[in-house]
Design an enzyme around this catalytic site. Sequence first.
Site, PDB file in Angstrom:
ATOM      1  N   GLU A  59      53.444  60.806  42.316  1.00 60.21           N
ATOM      2  CA  GLU A  59      53.978  61.857  43.174  1.00 60.21           C
ATOM      3  C   GLU A  59      53.152  63.136  43.063  1.00 60.21           C
ATOM      4  OE1 GLU A  59      57.746  59.796  41.459  1.00 60.21           O
ATOM      5  OE2 GLU A  59      55.600  59.931  41.004  1.00 60.21           O
ATOM      6  N   CYS A  82      60.902  60.106  38.277  1.00 54.34           N
ATOM      7  CA  CYS A  82      61.423  60.423  36.949  1.00 54.34           C
ATOM      8  C   CYS A  82      62.078  61.801  36.959  1.00 54.34           C
ATOM      9  CB  CYS A  82      60.313  60.361  35.903  1.00 54.34           C
ATOM     10  SG  CYS A  82      59.001  61.582  36.139  1.00 54.34           S
ATOM     11  N   CYS A  91      59.047  64.417  37.877  1.00 50.25           N
ATOM     12  CA  CYS A  91      58.573  64.408  39.262  1.00 50.25           C
ATOM     13  C   CYS A  91      59.637  64.940  40.216  1.00 50.25           C
ATOM     14  CB  CYS A  91      58.155  62.996  39.662  1.00 50.25           C
ATOM     15  SG  CYS A  91      56.633  62.463  38.852  1.00 50.25           S
ATOM     16  N   ALA A 161      43.939  25.995  35.103  1.00 55.71           N
ATOM     17  CA  ALA A 161      43.041  25.406  36.098  1.00 55.71           C
ATOM     18  C   ALA A 161      42.879  23.932  35.745  1.00 55.71           C
ATOM     19  CB  ALA A 161      41.688  26.109  36.084  1.00 55.71           C
ATOM     20  N   SER A 175      34.935  22.808  29.700  1.00 54.98           N
ATOM     21  CA  SER A 175      35.834  23.058  30.829  1.00 54.98           C
ATOM     22  C   SER A 175      35.208  23.899  31.938  1.00 54.98           C
ATOM     23  CB  SER A 175      37.107  23.763  30.333  1.00 54.98           C
ATOM     24  OG  SER A 175      36.796  25.012  29.754  1.00 54.98           O
ATOM     25  N   ARG A 191      42.674  39.457  36.001  1.00 56.16           N
ATOM     26  CA  ARG A 191      42.255  40.073  34.742  1.00 56.16           C
ATOM     27  C   ARG A 191      42.189  41.589  34.866  1.00 56.16           C
ATOM     28  NH1 ARG A 191      37.135  36.364  32.665  1.00 56.16           N
ATOM     29  NH2 ARG A 191      38.327  34.487  32.094  1.00 56.16           N
ATOM     30  N   SER A 307      52.240  25.366  23.362  1.00 59.05           N
ATOM     31  CA  SER A 307      53.001  26.196  22.420  1.00 59.05           C
ATOM     32  C   SER A 307      53.746  27.312  23.140  1.00 59.05           C
ATOM     33  CB  SER A 307      52.066  26.783  21.359  1.00 59.05           C
ATOM     34  OG  SER A 307      51.467  25.766  20.587  1.00 59.05           O
TER      35      SER A 307
END
Length: 369
Positions: A59, A82, A91, A161, A175, A191, A307
């Site tokens: 803002e 906020c 803000c 993948a 891989s 990423r 896992s």
Amino acid sequence: MHPGTIRPEDFRWLKEALSLARRGEGGTRPNPPVGAVIVSKGRAVGRGWHRKAGGPHAEVFALRQAGPMAKGATAYVTLEPCSTWGLTGPCTERLIAAGVRRVVFGVRDPNPKHQGAGATVLRKAGIKVAEGVEKEAAGALIRPFSKRMRTGLPYLTLKMAMSLDGRIAEPGGLSRWVSGPGSRAVVMELRRRVDAVMVGSRTVLKDDPRLLPEAGQNTPFRVIVDSRGRTPVSARVLTDGNQAATIIATTSACLEGRRRSYLRSGASVWSLPKESGKVSLKALMKKLGEEGILHVLCEGGGELAASVIKAGLADEYLFFVAPKFLGSRSLPVVGGKGAWPLESAPGLRFESVAMAGSDVMLRAFPLPF
């Protein structure tokens, strides 16, 4: 609390605010990404997004750009403004002082202590407030922040993948590359948007990845789950100049000499509790959450993926299925020992299907199990 009157044009401007917010993903931790647009007489006069914690909020950037034209204008914000002091001022005060007449936002603050407070402050100041515009998209944008706020843990996306027959690597473990350029471009963008990329030590041993987006973009933490300290000190995650962003998550089974070598490289070493002889992933997620990490991208390999699933830590799945076969001797997408009985196997709800170059990209969410 009444959501306020929503106008047809609100959706257009809130979508633009969401697009702006995406620019800040991966750089705002532990704060959420937020975007804002100031609109006067049907024209955008100010735009902004939150760039980093401790810096101005979205803002503020938008109001600075709008200047005097903010008076009487409408402010579109992806998240409820906020109303409390933190590293920066509220803000809500900035919006009131600028003379904004109306505020439209996507979702309320997920913090129970602040939820609805910003809207209340604005309404008491005589500003019209409308909420819930593009609510689903605005909520999706801050899923990682909401989860950490609710549980203390980061949001985990498990990316896999694979070939059509569910294999991720040749029998020897190689891989690169199962998926095609289209999929890799999507992963590079992902990423950029996350706070940490996590893999197992076997992936480092076999592929020696850097786990970073393309040059000049955000540098996420690289988390190597390595119970015994098998990661070689010559690995690129320890020698590429970004070692300060590398975390070796290990246990007491890691030799002290290897631990010192990791520290000398500039990496961080976390000695964590064991679970079934391996790093406790629950302890690791707790530690990452304490460090302000919002979003973790787990890129495998197969044993680590298994896992993560068994521990119930995956919040979202992203599958890239390549149009090729690797055969039964190749490594499966979910590795490790053991199996799930069919009636109690972890289930998923597919959210979307799209093409990523020649590959099929599937997004899914876990069902309770």
